[in-house]
Motif scaffolding. Structure first.
Motif, PDB file in Angstrom:
ATOM      1  N   ALA A 119     -13.725 -19.158  17.743  1.00  0.00           N
ATOM      2  CA  ALA A 119     -12.732 -18.228  17.189  1.00  0.00           C
ATOM      3  C   ALA A 119     -13.376 -16.879  16.884  1.00  0.00           C
ATOM      4  CB  ALA A 119     -12.111 -18.822  15.927  1.00  0.00           C
ATOM      5  N   LEU A 120     -14.613 -16.903  16.382  1.00  0.00           N
ATOM      6  CA  LEU A 120     -15.330 -15.652  16.115  1.00  0.00           C
ATOM      7  C   LEU A 120     -15.537 -14.861  17.400  1.00  0.00           C
ATOM      8  CD1 LEU A 120     -17.064 -14.196  13.732  1.00  0.00           C
ATOM      9  CD2 LEU A 120     -19.012 -15.157  14.977  1.00  0.00           C
ATOM     10  N   ILE A 121     -15.949 -15.555  18.451  1.00  0.00           N
ATOM     11  CA  ILE A 121     -16.167 -14.893  19.740  1.00  0.00           C
ATOM     12  C   ILE A 121     -14.875 -14.277  20.248  1.00  0.00           C
ATOM     13  CG2 ILE A 121     -16.758 -15.287  22.160  1.00  0.00           C
ATOM     14  CD1 ILE A 121     -18.708 -17.479  21.156  1.00  0.00           C
ATOM     15  N   GLU A 122     -13.795 -15.011  20.134  1.00  0.00           N
ATOM     16  CA  GLU A 122     -12.502 -14.513  20.591  1.00  0.00           C
ATOM     17  C   GLU A 122     -12.067 -13.285  19.781  1.00  0.00           C
ATOM     18  OE1 GLU A 122      -9.002 -14.040  22.693  1.00  0.00           O
ATOM     19  OE2 GLU A 122     -10.727 -15.306  23.183  1.00  0.00           O
ATOM     20  N   ALA A 123     -12.303 -13.324  18.475  1.00  0.00           N
ATOM     21  CA  ALA A 123     -11.849 -12.233  17.600  1.00  0.00           C
ATOM     22  C   ALA A 123     -12.574 -10.922  17.876  1.00  0.00           C
ATOM     23  CB  ALA A 123     -12.038 -12.643  16.136  1.00  0.00           C
ATOM     24  N   TRP A 124     -13.846 -10.997  18.295  1.00  0.00           N
ATOM     25  CA  TRP A 124     -14.651  -9.787  18.419  1.00  0.00           C
ATOM     26  C   TRP A 124     -15.088  -9.500  19.853  1.00  0.00           C
ATOM     27  CZ3 TRP A 124     -14.825  -6.596  14.421  1.00  0.00           C
ATOM     28  CH2 TRP A 124     -14.594  -7.114  13.137  1.00  0.00           C
TER      29      TRP A 124
END
Length: 446
Positions: A178-183
């Motif tokens: 989710a972190l990778i997707e968000a940024w």
């Protein structure tokens, strides 16, 4: 050049000396850097800039060397709040008896926010414009760095056991994706995967981490071959060295950043060279914890990319990357038994372009070249401790202690002006830091 060919731009920096990093090994004199928006429009002699450019702002730095912003490729930013808390101890005693208990007691979202801001203030003041962080609540650090306008690789933690950030590998990987997707499309934040070490992450999660890296392009950063015990224990339990295990799993590769690498054999070096993995050299932490010495010069001679990091302030005890490359150069000479090893220019490249290579962003970071992002620092060489000046590169590595950094720009925006931070409220930050220090002191006294 006639008046109708004059180009307008945003900022012009006039520098007494300029170290572009590319081409390597050179120092230019009386140069101008032209910034347009977030990028470098031109690097050219001052006289040529006079003829060809008009800018809304001109900054004269008659006693300064200007160079790319430093890239600190490994650290645990929020651990700045543990600076000096448990010194003069071996690594596993330091971790098991002091750091991990303190983390279980104090680490929270607010601890991460305040500790990370303290780290960013120190890094910006000492010339770092990009840093890599591997710690808990990475989403907090990502947002804070973005809001401050500082570039950061944010490695989410991956371990076999529960922590304050998650119940185990599956939750870490889910939150991390989710972190990778968000940024994923952000210019400042580079989300990455941070398996802690081979002795804390089993094969299954490592394989899943590799799959996530292949799916998203995210980098993998892992502590590797940090101590003699780590390697010996792996050989005893698994019958193979940690690098061999990671290579067999497919984890070693051009997106992998191997931190420390103090205990390495010729076989390890061959695996690094063949897979294209990067080495992140953190000499001061390795020295302080008596972990060992990374043979940086030998690695570079094999074509392995060696970047530099400070590690966390709990084990260093600072985030001063100029100080780190000073130590790196000194140690490399002793390890190689060669006074020419890890020269001043190679040390500067280790803290700039080589870090950009490890990030996969050397096409836009790490050197002062037209078209690259305007991440730039200026260092004043007029003080007595840097006089006389025969070779600015030598002074930056062997004489400067980073307090001489006077200016910093990231994406063309000022972060440090005349030695003062522009985006961080230092007095307010110090109040929060002292409150944490009071709590930690009280816990130690109980």
């Amino acid at each position: 050049m006639t008046a109708d060919t004059i180009t307008t731009a945003d900022i012009r920096i006039n520098a007494r000396w300029l170290i572009p990093i590319e081409p390597s090994g050179i120092v230019l004199e009386h140069q101008a850097i032209i910034i347009q928006g977030t990028r470098i429009a031109a690097v050219l002699p001052v006289a040529a800039a006079d003829r060809g450019f008009r800018t809304r702002e001109t900054i004269d730095l008659p006693h300064h060397v200007v160079m790319p912003g430093l890239i600190n490729m490994h650290g645990h930013a929020a651990m700045s709040l543990f600076r000096g808390m448990a010194d003069d101890l071996p690594l596993m005693t330091w971790l098991n008896d002091h750091i991990w208990p303190a983390e279980s007691r104090f680490v929270s979202e607010q601890f991460i926010a305040d500790g990370s801001q303290l780290a960013m203030a120190e890094m910006l003041r000492t010339g770092t414009t990009t840093f890599s962080d591997m710690y808990f609540f990475p989403e907090i650090v990502a947002q804070l760095a973005h809001d401050t306008g500082m570039r950061a690789q944010i490695c989410f933690p991956l371990l076999d056991f529960p922590t304050v950030w998650g119940s185990g590998p599956d939750e870490y990987l889910s939150k991390g994706e989710a972190l990778i997707e968000a940024w994923k499309d952000d210019d400042y934040i580079m989300p990455a995967i941070g398996p802690h070490a081979p002795y804390t992450v089993s094969d299954g999660p490592l394989i899943k981490a590799l799959a996530l890296s292949e799916k998203t392009g995210a980098r993998i950063q892992i502590h590797l071959h940090e101590t003699e015990f780590e390697v010996a224990d792996a050989v005893e339990k698994m019958g193979k060295r940690p690098t061999e295990r990671l290579a067999e799993l497919g984890v070693l590769g051009p997106r992998t950043q191997c931190v420390h690498m103090t205990q390495i054999s010729d076989t390890d070096i061959t695996l690094l060279a063949e897979t294209g993995a990067h080495v992140i050299h953190c000499p001061e932490s390795n020295l302080k914890l008596a972990s060992g010495l990374c043979p940086a010069d030998k690695l570079m001679k094999r074509g392995i990319n060696v970047a530099v990091g400070t590690d966390g302030a709990a084990s260093n005890n600072d985030l001063d990357l100029f100080g780190e490359i000073h130590t790196a150069a000194m140690v490399a000479k002793v390890v190689a038994n060669d006074a020419a090893a890890f020269s001043a220019h190679e040390a500067l490249q280790g803290a700039t372009l080589n870090g950009a290579k490890a990030l996969g962003r050397d096409h836009e970071l790490g050197s002062l070249v037209a078209g690259k992002l305007a991440d730039i620092i200026a260092v004043d060489l007029s003080d007595p401790f840097t006089q006389p000046v025969y070779d600015p590169a030598s002074h930056l590595v062997y004489s400067n202690r980073s307090r001489a950094v006077t200016h910093s720009w990231i994406n063309g925006a000022p972060q440090v002006q005349d030695g003062k931070l522009t985006r961080i409220d230092v007095p307010d930050l110090m109040l929060r830091v002292e409150d944490w220090a009071r709590q930690i002191r009280q816990q130690q006294a109980d």
